[in-house]
Design a protein around this motif. Structure first.
Motif, PDB file in Angstrom:
ATOM      1  N   LEU A  30      23.982 -21.791  11.903  1.00 33.23           N
ATOM      2  CA  LEU A  30      25.019 -21.561  10.896  1.00 33.23           C
ATOM      3  C   LEU A  30      26.358 -21.251  11.558  1.00 33.23           C
ATOM      4  O   LEU A  30      27.396 -21.793  11.161  1.00 33.23           O
ATOM      5  N   GLY A  31      26.341 -20.401  12.574  1.00 29.71           N
ATOM      6  CA  GLY A  31      27.574 -20.060  13.277  1.00 29.71           C
ATOM      7  C   GLY A  31      28.217 -21.269  13.927  1.00 29.71           C
ATOM      8  O   GLY A  31      29.441 -21.444  13.870  1.00 29.71           O
ATOM      9  N   LEU A  32      27.406 -22.111  14.567  1.00 28.61           N
ATOM     10  CA  LEU A  32      27.939 -23.314  15.199  1.00 28.61           C
ATOM     11  C   LEU A  32      28.523 -24.280  14.178  1.00 28.61           C
ATOM     12  O   LEU A  32      29.615 -24.833  14.386  1.00 28.61           O
ATOM     13  N   ILE A  33      27.808 -24.495  13.082  1.00 23.38           N
ATOM     14  CA  ILE A  33      28.304 -25.397  12.036  1.00 23.38           C
ATOM     15  C   ILE A  33      29.622 -24.885  11.473  1.00 23.38           C
ATOM     16  O   ILE A  33      30.584 -25.650  11.321  1.00 23.38           O
ATOM     17  N   MET A  34      29.690 -23.601  11.190  1.00 26.74           N
ATOM     18  CA  MET A  34      30.917 -23.043  10.618  1.00 26.74           C
ATOM     19  C   MET A  34      32.062 -23.038  11.637  1.00 26.74           C
ATOM     20  O   MET A  34      33.219 -23.244  11.277  1.00 26.74           O
ATOM     21  N   ALA A  35      31.755 -22.815  12.910  1.00 22.66           N
ATOM     22  CA  ALA A  35      32.794 -22.857  13.946  1.00 22.66           C
ATOM     23  C   ALA A  35      33.363 -24.268  14.069  1.00 22.66           C
ATOM     24  O   ALA A  35      34.586 -24.445  14.176  1.00 22.66           O
ATOM     25  N   ILE A  36      32.501 -25.269  14.039  1.00 24.11           N
ATOM     26  CA  ILE A  36      32.961 -26.660  14.093  1.00 24.11           C
ATOM     27  C   ILE A  36      33.804 -26.987  12.871  1.00 24.11           C
ATOM     28  O   ILE A  36      34.877 -27.607  12.978  1.00 24.11           O
ATOM     29  N   TYR A  37      33.341 -26.571  11.700  1.00 23.29           N
ATOM     30  CA  TYR A  37      34.085 -26.816  10.466  1.00 23.29           C
ATOM     31  C   TYR A  37      35.452 -26.126  10.521  1.00 23.29           C
ATOM     32  O   TYR A  37      36.468 -26.711  10.146  1.00 23.29           O
ATOM     33  N   THR A  38      35.496 -24.890  11.016  1.00 20.91           N
ATOM     34  CA  THR A  38      36.753 -24.155  11.130  1.00 20.91           C
ATOM     35  C   THR A  38      37.694 -24.866  12.096  1.00 20.91           C
ATOM     36  O   THR A  38      38.894 -24.992  11.826  1.00 20.91           O
ATOM     37  N   PHE A  39      37.171 -25.347  13.215  1.00 18.76           N
ATOM     38  CA  PHE A  39      38.002 -26.072  14.173  1.00 18.76           C
ATOM     39  C   PHE A  39      38.561 -27.350  13.553  1.00 18.76           C
ATOM     40  O   PHE A  39      39.738 -27.684  13.752  1.00 18.76           O
ATOM     41  N   LYS A  40      37.737 -28.077  12.799  1.00 16.82           N
ATOM     42  CA  LYS A  40      38.214 -29.300  12.137  1.00 16.82           C
ATOM     43  C   LYS A  40      39.319 -28.982  11.133  1.00 16.82           C
ATOM     44  O   LYS A  40      40.318 -29.699  11.052  1.00 16.82           O
TER      45      LYS A  40
ATOM     46  N   TYR B 246      41.342 -26.466  11.232  1.00 14.41           N
ATOM     47  CA  TYR B 246      42.535 -26.083  11.994  1.00 14.41           C
ATOM     48  C   TYR B 246      43.221 -27.316  12.577  1.00 14.41           C
ATOM     49  O   TYR B 246      44.448 -27.439  12.519  1.00 14.41           O
ATOM     50  N   SER B 247      42.450 -28.253  13.108  1.00 14.72           N
ATOM     51  CA  SER B 247      43.042 -29.457  13.690  1.00 14.72           C
ATOM     52  C   SER B 247      43.688 -30.339  12.619  1.00 14.72           C
ATOM     53  O   SER B 247      44.627 -31.071  12.911  1.00 14.72           O
ATOM     54  N   ARG B 248      43.215 -30.258  11.391  1.00 20.45           N
ATOM     55  CA  ARG B 248      43.820 -30.997  10.271  1.00 20.45           C
ATOM     56  C   ARG B 248      44.979 -30.232   9.638  1.00 20.45           C
ATOM     57  O   ARG B 248      45.528 -30.661   8.635  1.00 20.45           O
ATOM     58  N   LYS B 249      45.295 -29.066  10.213  1.00 19.87           N
ATOM     59  CA  LYS B 249      46.392 -28.202   9.740  1.00 19.87           C
ATOM     60  C   LYS B 249      46.147 -27.669   8.324  1.00 19.87           C
ATOM     61  O   LYS B 249      47.078 -27.423   7.582  1.00 19.87           O
ATOM     62  N   ARG B 250      44.893 -27.470   7.963  1.00 24.51           N
ATOM     63  CA  ARG B 250      44.560 -26.907   6.654  1.00 24.51           C
ATOM     64  C   ARG B 250      44.479 -25.391   6.682  1.00 24.51           C
ATOM     65  O   ARG B 250      44.479 -24.760   5.628  1.00 24.51           O
ATOM     66  N   ILE B 251      44.336 -24.815   7.892  1.00 16.39           N
ATOM     67  CA  ILE B 251      44.387 -23.363   8.053  1.00 16.39           C
ATOM     68  C   ILE B 251      45.344 -23.047   9.193  1.00 16.39           C
ATOM     69  O   ILE B 251      45.534 -23.859  10.098  1.00 16.39           O
ATOM     70  N   GLY B 252      45.934 -21.877   9.133  1.00 19.54           N
ATOM     71  CA  GLY B 252      46.886 -21.457  10.148  1.00 19.54           C
ATOM     72  C   GLY B 252      46.200 -20.909  11.394  1.00 19.54           C
ATOM     73  O   GLY B 252      44.976 -20.787  11.461  1.00 19.54           O
ATOM     74  N   THR B 253      47.024 -20.546  12.364  1.00 22.84           N
ATOM     75  CA  THR B 253      46.506 -20.060  13.644  1.00 22.84           C
ATOM     76  C   THR B 253      45.792 -18.718  13.505  1.00 22.84           C
ATOM     77  O   THR B 253      44.698 -18.534  14.047  1.00 22.84           O
TER      78      THR B 253
ATOM     79  N   PHE C  30      42.480 -19.038  11.786  1.00 24.00           N
ATOM     80  CA  PHE C  30      41.591 -19.750  12.717  1.00 24.00           C
ATOM     81  C   PHE C  30      41.022 -18.790  13.758  1.00 24.00           C
ATOM     82  O   PHE C  30      39.811 -18.793  14.020  1.00 24.00           O
ATOM     83  N   ILE C  31      41.874 -17.950  14.327  1.00 23.02           N
ATOM     84  CA  ILE C  31      41.422 -16.991  15.339  1.00 23.02           C
ATOM     85  C   ILE C  31      40.441 -15.985  14.736  1.00 23.02           C
ATOM     86  O   ILE C  31      39.394 -15.690  15.327  1.00 23.02           O
ATOM     87  N   ILE C  32      40.775 -15.471  13.553  1.00 22.22           N
ATOM     88  CA  ILE C  32      39.901 -14.490  12.901  1.00 22.22           C
ATOM     89  C   ILE C  32      38.524 -15.092  12.615  1.00 22.22           C
ATOM     90  O   ILE C  32      37.490 -14.493  12.920  1.00 22.22           O
ATOM     91  N   TRP C  33      38.501 -16.282  12.016  1.00 21.30           N
ATOM     92  CA  TRP C  33      37.214 -16.903  11.693  1.00 21.30           C
ATOM     93  C   TRP C  33      36.447 -17.284  12.947  1.00 21.30           C
ATOM     94  O   TRP C  33      35.211 -17.177  12.987  1.00 21.30           O
ATOM     95  N   THR C  34      37.156 -17.700  13.998  1.00 17.98           N
ATOM     96  CA  THR C  34      36.477 -18.027  15.252  1.00 17.98           C
ATOM     97  C   THR C  34      35.801 -16.787  15.832  1.00 17.98           C
ATOM     98  O   THR C  34      34.657 -16.859  16.304  1.00 17.98           O
ATOM     99  N   ILE C  35      36.471 -15.654  15.782  1.00 18.10           N
ATOM    100  CA  ILE C  35      35.880 -14.403  16.259  1.00 18.10           C
ATOM    101  C   ILE C  35      34.636 -14.060  15.436  1.00 18.10           C
ATOM    102  O   ILE C  35      33.602 -13.659  15.985  1.00 18.10           O
ATOM    103  N   ILE C  36      34.721 -14.230  14.126  1.00 11.89           N
ATOM    104  CA  ILE C  36      33.573 -13.951  13.257  1.00 11.89           C
ATOM    105  C   ILE C  36      32.401 -14.871  13.605  1.00 11.89           C
ATOM    106  O   ILE C  36      31.253 -14.420  13.717  1.00 11.89           O
ATOM    107  N   TRP C  37      32.669 -16.167  13.801  1.00 10.97           N
ATOM    108  CA  TRP C  37      31.579 -17.107  14.099  1.00 10.97           C
ATOM    109  C   TRP C  37      30.990 -16.826  15.477  1.00 10.97           C
ATOM    110  O   TRP C  37      29.772 -16.930  15.669  1.00 10.97           O
ATOM    111  N   ILE C  38      31.836 -16.456  16.447  1.00 11.33           N
ATOM    112  CA  ILE C  38      31.316 -16.107  17.776  1.00 11.33           C
ATOM    113  C   ILE C  38      30.438 -14.859  17.690  1.00 11.33           C
ATOM    114  O   ILE C  38      29.380 -14.786  18.323  1.00 11.33           O
ATOM    115  N   ALA C  39      30.870 -13.876  16.899  1.00  7.68           N
ATOM    116  CA  ALA C  39      30.064 -12.662  16.722  1.00  7.68           C
ATOM    117  C   ALA C  39      28.732 -13.001  16.062  1.00  7.68           C
ATOM    118  O   ALA C  39      27.681 -12.462  16.452  1.00  7.68           O
TER     119      ALA C  39
END
Length: 114
Positions: A12-22, A24-31, A34-43
């Motif tokens: 689940l964490g990997l899927i959500m991290a990939i989705y969050t990165f996508k 961010y790369s599509r500019k649908r979420i800000g920096t 992106f950082i906050i959600w990445t920290i959550i998915w890594i945790a």
């Protein structure tokens, strides 16, 4: 060995991290989001890989069961998310009000010119 729930958490964490990165790369979420959600998915992934760290953190915070830590942490995160949504909806409401007022004034000016 990783427990079955650990595998689910990691996946689940990997899927959500990939989705969050996508997103961010599509500019649908800000920096910052992106950082906050990445920290959550890594945790989340870390708790699946190293459950003993999670258990140690829960006991060091004085929580009898790890589920208390998950519940408490989840509620805190949800409050933060709800606040951000509240703030965003308020901003959108103000912008819509300005747009509607602008359009109404332009339409009234157009009717006066006729």
């Amino acid at each position: 060995m990783i427990e079955p729930y650990g595998l689910i958490v990691i996946l689940l964490g990997l899927i959500m991290a990939i989705y969050t990165f996508k997103e961010y790369s599509r500019k649908r979420i800000g920096t910052i989001p992106f950082i906050i959600w990445t920290i959550i998915w890594i945790a989340l992934i870390s708790t699946g890989i190293y459950p003993q760290l999670y258990l140690g953190l829960a006991s060091s915070l004085g929580m009898a069961a790890p589920i208390q830590f998950v519940t408490t942490f989840s509620i805190i995160i949800l409050f933060a998310i709800v606040y951000q949504i509240f703030r965003t909806v308020g901003d959108i409401n103000r912008k819509i009000t300005k747009i509607v007022q602008h359009v109404a004034l332009e339409e009234s000016d157009d009717k006066k010119d006729q």
